[in-house]
Design an enzyme around this catalytic site. Structure first.
Site, mmCIF file in Angstrom:
data_model
loop_
_atom_site.group_PDB
_atom_site.id
_atom_site.type_symbol
_atom_site.label_atom_id
_atom_site.label_comp_id
_atom_site.label_asym_id
_atom_site.label_seq_id
_atom_site.Cartn_x
_atom_site.Cartn_y
_atom_site.Cartn_z
ATOM 1 N N LEU A 90 0.838 -1.200 0.000
ATOM 2 C CA LEU A 90 0.000 0.000 0.000
ATOM 3 C C LEU A 90 0.870 1.247 0.000
ATOM 4 O O LEU A 90 0.462 2.298 -0.476
ATOM 5 C CB LEU A 90 -0.921 0.006 1.225
ATOM 6 C CG LEU A 90 -2.026 -1.051 1.268
ATOM 7 C CD1 LEU A 90 -2.887 -0.835 2.499
ATOM 8 C CD2 LEU A 90 -2.876 -0.980 0.018
ATOM 9 N N GLY A 91 2.032 1.094 0.571
ATOM 10 C CA GLY A 91 2.954 2.218 0.599
ATOM 11 C C GLY A 91 4.225 1.824 1.298
ATOM 12 O O GLY A 91 4.300 0.774 1.942
ATOM 13 N N GLU A 124 2.600 6.372 6.173
ATOM 14 C CA GLU A 124 3.932 6.424 5.551
ATOM 15 C C GLU A 124 4.649 7.739 5.855
ATOM 16 O O GLU A 124 5.877 7.764 6.014
ATOM 17 C CB GLU A 124 3.822 6.210 4.040
ATOM 18 C CG GLU A 124 3.250 4.854 3.624
ATOM 19 C CD GLU A 124 3.979 3.662 4.209
ATOM 20 O OE1 GLU A 124 5.172 3.790 4.537
ATOM 21 O OE2 GLU A 124 3.343 2.594 4.350
ATOM 22 N N HIS A 179 6.685 1.361 13.472
ATOM 23 C CA HIS A 179 5.387 0.734 13.699
ATOM 24 C C HIS A 179 5.161 0.565 15.198
ATOM 25 O O HIS A 179 6.110 0.350 15.953
ATOM 26 C CB HIS A 179 5.343 -0.641 13.024
ATOM 27 C CG HIS A 179 5.296 -0.580 11.532
ATOM 28 N ND1 HIS A 179 6.110 -1.339 10.727
ATOM 29 C CD2 HIS A 179 4.537 0.169 10.695
ATOM 30 C CE1 HIS A 179 5.846 -1.070 9.458
ATOM 31 N NE2 HIS A 179 4.894 -0.153 9.404
HETATM 32 ZN ZN LIG Z 1 4.564 1.085 7.938
#
Ligand SMILES: [Zn+2]
Length: 437
Positions: A178-179, A223, A232
């Site tokens: 997704l990124g 991001e 994270h």
């Molecule tokens: Zn991440």
């Protein structure tokens, strides 16, 4: 007379001497089903940046109050929309702008928005209005290239805008994620290079996107969190005994044993509820609600320490033009490392009423950029410099100056000189400003 003051302090730091280590994302092969939530990969042995602020480096966080959200930091963004020759990947200008709106809602915890429950980081984003050549721009760069659309090839090497001054976001296939970002700035493998960027899978860019449940723009929020130095929430699992030096190096995000998907609001691990509402988890866009105070401080520390040329003060800047030729003293630039060694903090920009802006502060940059160095000296009354009083020691350098905020000064041409730090202090008169506008 109303005044505003500018305070800049630079605290001494140590050079990071970890060996250079090539660090690139490990893109996942495009999958038939949902893309990988995030392709950001952290090296086990970060490369180091040549600069280090132990308050927010790769290994630890010190959430000192000096990093508390205060003065607004505004980050110019260029979005490189890469599309295929068939038009796949195209995003409208409105769609691009919607992503900027989401970033500001989320980083600003704006009332009435889905990010209202988070912490207002006082970090703002805007589509760049001036390109690296000083020309007006929409901040959107449309590119058609089938290879680059696949996230293949070193597209950044020819398309990036000065990565020290712009947040470069690319939308394309994002290598099946997704990124991702190629590295945290503290990792040092891409900081200061054209590869320093955020990449987002185009269906999950903007609001609404087309990839439910990642259609509300939170992929980019996540991001950009990495881009500003956040790990994270599940980094390192439950972490060690010190939450500032293990896990995500943050204590006010609950530790969790692994990534969470969907929106499992009652999920527990590591002896506490999992932080599924945090932007740095893997949950659905609609589940995410905010950054924490310590995440905000780590990001602001990251900006001032590792991306000192990126943010601009709030409000209209004094206009600036580069003056070349005679009188250019850039040759006196002296920046014996560590120019940025340690903490650099900008605080207490308080604008009174009157004209819209009275000063700009300097940034680290090449000699031909409008703001080079770390501060500006402002002449507000006549051709006169306000030389900043400062004291220097091995630990800290701090100075402060006041600029009268008087309507009568609006439009006054002034001279500025940038002040550099290193073993010597030198000046440049390469920049002229017009005070206010
Ligand atoms: Zn991440």
């Amino acid at each position: 007379m109303r005044r505003f003051s500018l305070v800049v302090s630079i605290l001494g730091g140590t050079l990071l001497t970890a060996p250079l280590l090539a660090q690139q994302p490990v893109p996942q092969a495009p999958q038939a089903q949902m893309p990988l939530r995030c392709g950001t990969v952290l090296a086990a042995n970060p490369a180091g940046t040549g600069i280090d602020n132990p308050d927010c480096d790769y290994n630890q966080t010190n959430p000192s109050s000096i990093y508390a959200p205060g003065a607004i930091l505004r980050i110019p963004v260029v979005v490189h929309v890469i599309q295929s020759t068939s038009g796949q990947g195209f995003l409208s200008a409105a769609r691009v702008q919607s992503q900027i709106t989401v970033l500001n809602e989320d980083f600003g915890a704006q009332a009435g928005t889905a990010g209202a429950n988070g912490v207002d980081t006082k970090i703002e984003f805007f589509l760049a209005t001036t390109d690296p050549n000083g020309q007006p721009t929409t901040g959107i760069d449309y590119i058609t290239n089938n290879t680059w659309f696949q996230d293949s090839g070193n597209y950044w090497s020819t398309t990036a805008w000065d990565t020290s001054r712009y947040l470069n976001i690319y939308t394309n296939q994002a290598s099946g994620a997704l990124g991702y970002v190629p590295d945290l700035p503290q990792g040092g493998s891409v900081l200061g290079t054209t590869a320093d960027r955020v990449v987002v899978y185009y269906p999950s860019f903007g609001r609404p996107g087309t990839l439910t449940p990642y259609h509300l723009g939170r992929t980019t929020t996540h991001e950009v969190g990495h881009y500003l130095g956040l790990f994270h929430t599940f980094q390192g699992g439950c972490g060690g005994s010190n939450c500032y030096t293990s896990g995500d190096r943050i204590c006010d995000t609950n530790a969790e044993s692994g990534a969470r998907f969907g929106c499992p609001t009652t999920s527990t691990s590591c002896g506490n509820l999992d932080p599924v509402r945090n932007y740095m988890d893997y949950t659905d866009d609609a589940c995410m609600q905010g950054f924490t105070q310590e995440q905000a401080r780590r990001m602001r520390c990251t900006i001032t320490s590792y991306r000192p040329a990126l943010a601009q003060p709030a409000g209209p800047l004094a206009s600036a033009t580069v003056r070349n030729g005679a009188g250019n003293l850039n040759g006196n630039f002296s920046a014996t490392p560590p120019l940025l060694g340690g903490t650099s903090t900008l605080s207490a920009i308080t604008l009174g009423t009157g004209y819209s802006a009275a000063a700009a502060y300097g940034f680290l940059g090449s000699a031909n950029t409008p703001f080079a160095g770390y501060t500006v000296l402002v002449d507000v009354t006549s051709p006169q410099l306000l030389v900043l009083p400062f004291t220097a020691s091995a630990i800290a350098v701090q100075w402060q100056f006041n600029v009268p905020n008087s309507q009568t000064l609006a439009g006054l041409p002034i001279s500025t000189q940038a002040l550099f730090f290193g073993s010597t202090v030198a000046f440049t008169n390469a920049v002229d400003l017009v005070l206010g506008n």
